[in-house]
Design a protein around this motif. Structure first.
Motif, PDB file in Angstrom:
ATOM      1  N   TRP A 135       0.806  -1.209   0.000  1.00 15.02           N
ATOM      2  CA  TRP A 135       0.000   0.000   0.000  1.00 15.02           C
ATOM      3  C   TRP A 135       0.849   1.275   0.000  1.00 15.02           C
ATOM      4  N   LEU A 136       1.826   1.380   0.872  1.00 11.99           N
ATOM      5  CA  LEU A 136       2.617   2.609   0.987  1.00 11.99           C
ATOM      6  C   LEU A 136       3.393   2.923  -0.298  1.00 11.99           C
ATOM      7  N   PRO A 137       4.108   1.954  -0.889  1.00 14.29           N
ATOM      8  CA  PRO A 137       4.760   2.266  -2.167  1.00 14.29           C
ATOM      9  C   PRO A 137       3.764   2.650  -3.263  1.00 14.29           C
ATOM     10  N   PHE A 138       2.584   2.031  -3.253  1.00  6.82           N
ATOM     11  CA  PHE A 138       1.544   2.388  -4.223  1.00  6.82           C
ATOM     12  C   PHE A 138       1.154   3.861  -4.071  1.00  6.82           C
ATOM     13  N   VAL A 139       0.917   4.294  -2.848  1.00  8.13           N
ATOM     14  CA  VAL A 139       0.527   5.686  -2.595  1.00  8.13           C
ATOM     15  C   VAL A 139       1.658   6.640  -2.973  1.00  8.13           C
ATOM     16  N   LEU A 140       2.892   6.317  -2.587  1.00  2.63           N
ATOM     17  CA  LEU A 140       4.022   7.192  -2.914  1.00  2.63           C
ATOM     18  C   LEU A 140       4.231   7.307  -4.423  1.00  2.63           C
ATOM     19  N   SER A 142       1.995   6.836  -6.710  1.00  2.18           N
ATOM     20  CA  SER A 142       0.847   7.574  -7.243  1.00  2.18           C
ATOM     21  C   SER A 142       1.029   9.071  -7.034  1.00  2.18           C
ATOM     22  N   LEU A 143       1.443   9.460  -5.844  1.00  3.44           N
ATOM     23  CA  LEU A 143       1.672  10.883  -5.566  1.00  3.44           C
ATOM     24  C   LEU A 143       2.737  11.466  -6.492  1.00  3.44           C
ATOM     25  N   LEU A 144       3.819  10.726  -6.672  1.00  2.52           N
ATOM     26  CA  LEU A 144       4.897  11.224  -7.535  1.00  2.52           C
ATOM     27  C   LEU A 144       4.475  11.277  -9.002  1.00  2.52           C
ATOM     28  N   GLY A 145       3.898  10.195  -9.501  1.00  3.72           N
ATOM     29  CA  GLY A 145       3.513  10.142 -10.912  1.00  3.72           C
ATOM     30  C   GLY A 145       2.396  11.106 -11.256  1.00  3.72           C
TER      31      GLY A 145
END
Length: 192
Positions: A135-140, A142-145
């Motif tokens: 979950w955390l890498p997915f959110v990070l 997503s925020l960056l991209g």
């Protein structure tokens, strides 16, 4: 006047509406999980119409897009069987399978690139949930991209500001049809 020019004029009017940020946030949220129209179609004219608010609008678009991405992730976790017929019926089955295989090979980087690219982000959010991507890498990612994409769009168009509006309107038909052509090429490439 062509179809894209009329659409551009309508969106520009909507972009000046006092509730336009609410519409932008709702569109951005929906696009990340189930709706087909990207928020750039509102963010761009809003950034041209209000260059002083462009970075704020990019932030709003990014945050609501990531929130919508979390809904897509949840759909992938709990409801993939329910949405798979929709994915197949809308012609996104190939893109979904491609997203799954890319997750196996590249994980975090797939979400980052999908968030920035014109590839339907919702396919990647659902696939990430279905594959139980952390979950955390997915959110990070997503925020960056998503942030990179929306801040780039808003910054470039705010820089052009109202003086870019006549140029955009003059070339809107060409831009619109080139975008359609690019989407067709991407769909064909993914399906082959």
């Amino acid at each position: 006047m062509g179809v894209f020019t009329r659409l551009y004029d309508a969106v520009l009017r909507w972009a000046r509406h006092r509730r336009a940020p609410w519409f932008l946030g709702a569109l951005s949220f929906a696009e990340s999980s189930f709706f087909p129209i990207p928020p750039d179609v509102m963010l761009a004219p809003m950034s041209v119409a209000r260059p002083d608010r462009a970075l704020h609008l990019a932030g709003l678009t990014t945050l609501t897009s990531v929130a919508g991405g979390l809904l897509g992730y949840l759909i992938g976790v709990v409801g993939l069987e329910l949405v798979m017929p929709v994915i197949v019926d809308t012609g996104h089955a190939g893109a979904y399978e491609m997203a799954r295989s890319w997750f196996v090979d590249w994980g975090f980087w797939v979400v980052l690139v999908a968030g920035f690219s014109p590839i339907p982000y919702k396919i990647f959010t659902i696939a990430a949930g279905a594959m139980a991507i952390a979950w955390l890498p997915f959110v990070l990612a997503s925020l960056l991209g998503r942030g990179a994409r929306f801040y780039l769009v808003a910054s470039v168009l705010a820089w052009g500001g109202p003086r870019a509006e006549p140029w955009l309107r003059r070339y809107m038909e060409r831009i619109g049809w080139l975008t359609v052509l690019a989407l067709v090429v991407v769909v064909l490439a993914v399906s082959l």
